[in-house]
Design an enzyme around this catalytic site. Structure first.
Site, PDB file in Angstrom:
ATOM      1  N   HIS A  37       0.881  -1.175   0.000  1.00  0.00           N
ATOM      2  CA  HIS A  37       0.000   0.000   0.000  1.00  0.00           C
ATOM      3  C   HIS A  37       0.914   1.219   0.000  1.00  0.00           C
ATOM      4  CE1 HIS A  37      -3.639   2.279   1.257  1.00  0.00           C
ATOM      5  NE2 HIS A  37      -2.791   2.997   1.981  1.00  0.00           N
ATOM      6  N   MET A  73      -3.893  10.303  -2.068  1.00  0.00           N
ATOM      7  CA  MET A  73      -4.443  11.368  -1.217  1.00  0.00           C
ATOM      8  C   MET A  73      -4.065  12.688  -1.883  1.00  0.00           C
ATOM      9  SD  MET A  73      -3.549   9.549   2.384  1.00  0.00           S
ATOM     10  CE  MET A  73      -2.315   8.498   1.644  1.00  0.00           C
ATOM     11  N   MET A 142     -11.515   4.884   5.351  1.00  0.00           N
ATOM     12  CA  MET A 142     -10.416   5.368   6.190  1.00  0.00           C
ATOM     13  C   MET A 142     -10.813   5.296   7.660  1.00  0.00           C
ATOM     14  SD  MET A 142      -7.842   6.055   4.347  1.00  0.00           S
ATOM     15  CE  MET A 142      -6.794   6.815   5.615  1.00  0.00           C
ATOM     16  N   GLY A 147      -3.324  11.447   6.068  1.00  0.00           N
ATOM     17  CA  GLY A 147      -2.241  12.422   6.144  1.00  0.00           C
ATOM     18  C   GLY A 147      -1.017  11.903   6.884  1.00  0.00           C
ATOM     19  N   GLY A 149       0.811   8.527   9.318  1.00  0.00           N
ATOM     20  CA  GLY A 149       0.776   7.204   9.929  1.00  0.00           C
ATOM     21  C   GLY A 149       0.760   7.339  11.437  1.00  0.00           C
ATOM     22  N   GLY A 150       0.478   6.242  12.115  1.00  0.00           N
ATOM     23  CA  GLY A 150       0.598   6.210  13.570  1.00  0.00           C
ATOM     24  C   GLY A 150      -0.519   6.881  14.341  1.00  0.00           C
ATOM     25  N   ASP A 176      -7.929   1.371   6.561  1.00  0.00           N
ATOM     26  CA  ASP A 176      -6.592   1.974   6.575  1.00  0.00           C
ATOM     27  C   ASP A 176      -6.521   3.036   7.658  1.00  0.00           C
ATOM     28  OD1 ASP A 176      -4.110   3.064   5.969  1.00  0.00           O
ATOM     29  OD2 ASP A 176      -4.776   4.039   4.113  1.00  0.00           O
ATOM     30  N   GLY A 177      -5.599   2.833   8.594  1.00  0.00           N
ATOM     31  CA  GLY A 177      -5.354   3.822   9.634  1.00  0.00           C
ATOM     32  C   GLY A 177      -5.518   3.232  11.021  1.00  0.00           C
ATOM     33  N   THR A 199       2.360   1.375  10.931  1.00  0.00           N
ATOM     34  CA  THR A 199       3.316   1.310  12.044  1.00  0.00           C
ATOM     35  C   THR A 199       3.279  -0.031  12.780  1.00  0.00           C
ATOM     36  OG1 THR A 199       1.654   2.566  13.254  1.00  0.00           O
ATOM     37  CG2 THR A 199       3.568   3.774  12.516  1.00  0.00           C
TER      38      THR A 199
HETATM   39  C1  DX5 Z   1      -2.702   7.639   6.407  1.00  0.00           C
HETATM   40  C2  DX5 Z   1      -2.279   6.586   5.413  1.00  0.00           C
HETATM   41  C3  DX5 Z   1      -2.179   5.232   5.999  1.00  0.00           C
HETATM   42  C4  DX5 Z   1      -1.197   5.127   7.131  1.00  0.00           C
HETATM   43  C5  DX5 Z   1      -1.296   3.823   7.821  1.00  0.00           C
HETATM   44  O1  DX5 Z   1      -2.954   8.803   5.748  1.00  0.00           O
HETATM   45  O2  DX5 Z   1      -3.209   6.516   4.360  1.00  0.00           O
HETATM   46  O3  DX5 Z   1      -1.926   4.254   4.995  1.00  0.00           O
HETATM   47  O4  DX5 Z   1       0.101   5.319   6.701  1.00  0.00           O
HETATM   48  O5  DX5 Z   1      -0.418   3.834   8.895  1.00  0.00           O
HETATM   49  P1  DX5 Z   1      -0.858   3.379  10.348  1.00  0.00           P
HETATM   50  O6  DX5 Z   1      -1.221   1.926  10.227  1.00  0.00           O
HETATM   51  O7  DX5 Z   1       0.336   3.626  11.162  1.00  0.00           O
HETATM   52  O8  DX5 Z   1      -2.039   4.204  10.753  1.00  0.00           O
HETATM   53 ZN    ZN Z   2      -3.107   4.758   3.067  1.00  0.00          ZN
END
Ligand code: DX5
Ligand code: ZN
Length: 225
Positions: A37, A73, A142, A147, A149-150, A176-177, A199
Site C-alpha cells: 500500500h 491522497m 479510512m 495524512g 501514519g501512527g 486503513d489507519g 506502524t
Molecule cells: C494515512 C495513510 C495510511 C497510514 C497507515 O494517511 O493513508 O496508509 O500510513 O499507517 P498506520 O497503520 O500507522 O495508521
Molecule cells: Zn493509506
C-alpha cells in the site's frame, strides 16, 4: 457467500525508513505481505507530502511481481492516472471527495489497465461512495484522517464497513489507519477483508508473525459467516 472473499494484508511503507524503500518493501513481501500500500500525498488534499510516480516507478524496477496499490491522497487524482499506470501500479485507489466526475476517473483508471479503488475520509457518509460501487473493485474506508501514519484507530467507522458488508457480501472492503493486532478483530468482524497496516507491521519485532496474525483474524471472521 464469504467463500470467495480473500483476506489480504497490505503494509503501508509510510512510516518505514524511506531511504531504504526497496529493502523495506522487499522485507515486507518476504515476510508475507500480500500487496504493498503506497501512500501518495500532495500536500494539498492532505497536509503532508510523500512521493509520486517517479519513486513508484523505481520501486517497480526492482520489485517486478508484487501487487502495488497506490492510495492517492491528492486533490486531482485524474492527473496521475497515466503516470501511475506507466509506473506499474496495479490498483489506483483515490478519494472521491475532491472529484467532480468520479465515473470518468474510474473509467480512465480501467482504460489504463489498473483496478479501481474508491476511498472516503472519516467525515464522508458511506452513501457518497455507495453509488460508485458498480464501477469499482474496492472501497476504502479510512479509519483515521488521511495524512499521517501512527494515528489512533476510529472505531466509529466500522458502521460503514458493516453496512457495506451486509449489503455487498462479495465487495472488497479495505480499512486503513491505526490497524494492527489490537484493532484487527474490530475490522474483521465488521467485514473488512483488505487490511492496511503501517506502524504496527513496520515496527513489529516479528513482521511475519504480525502479518499472519492479521490475516488469520480476517480469515476467522470470513469463515464464521
Ligand atoms: C494515512 C495513510 C495510511 C497510514 C497507515 O494517511 O493513508 O496508509 O500510513 O499507517 P498506520 O497503520 O500507522 O495508521
Ligand atoms: Zn493509506
Amino acid at each position: 457467500m464469504s467463500r470467495h472473499l480473500k483476506a489480504l494484508i497490505g503494509p503501508s511503507i509510510l512510516n518505514a525508513d524511506l531511504s531504504k524503500l526497496y529493502e523495506e518493501s522487499q522485507k515486507l513481501l518476504d515476510n508475507g505481505a500480500d500487496y504493498l500500500h503506497l501512500d501518495v500525498m500532495d500536500g494539498h488534499f492532505v497536509p503532508n507530502l510523500t512521493f509520486g510516480h517517479p519513486v513508484v516507478k523505481c520501486l517497480r524496477g526492482k520489485i517486478k511481481d508484487a501487487f502495488f496499490e497506490t492510495h492517492m491522497m491528492v486533490s486531482n487524482p485524474e492527473q496521475w492516472i497515466v503516470p501511475m499506470a506507466d509506473a506499474g501500479v496495479n490498483q489506483y485507489t483515490f478519494h472521491i471527495e475532491p472529484v467532480n466526475n468520479v465515473e470518468d476517473v474510474c473509467r480512465k483508471i480501467k482504460e489504463h489497465g489498473m483496478k479501481v479503488g474508491v476511498a472516503i475520509k472519516p467525515g464522508t457518509p458511506v452513501a457518497d461512495v455507495e453509488k460508485y460501487i458498480n464501477m469499482a473493485d474496492l472501497v476504502l474506508i479510512m479509519t483515521v484522517e488521511p495524512g499521517f501514519g501512527g494515528q489512533k484507530f476510529m472505531e466509529n467507522q466500522m458502521e460503514k464497513v458493516k453496512y457495506l458488508r451486509e449489503n455487498y457480501p462479495l465487495l472488497d472492503i479495505e480499512v486503513d489507519g491505526g490497524v494492527g493486532p489490537s484493532t484487527i478483530n474490530c475490522c474483521a468482524n465488521a467485514g473488512a477483508n483488505w487490511i492496511v497496516s503501517g506502524t504496527a507491521v513496520i515496527g513489529a519485532a516479528d513482521q511475519s508473525a504480525t502479518i499472519n496474525f492479521l490475516r488469520d483474524a480476517v480469515n476467522n471472521a470470513i469463515n464464521k459467516k
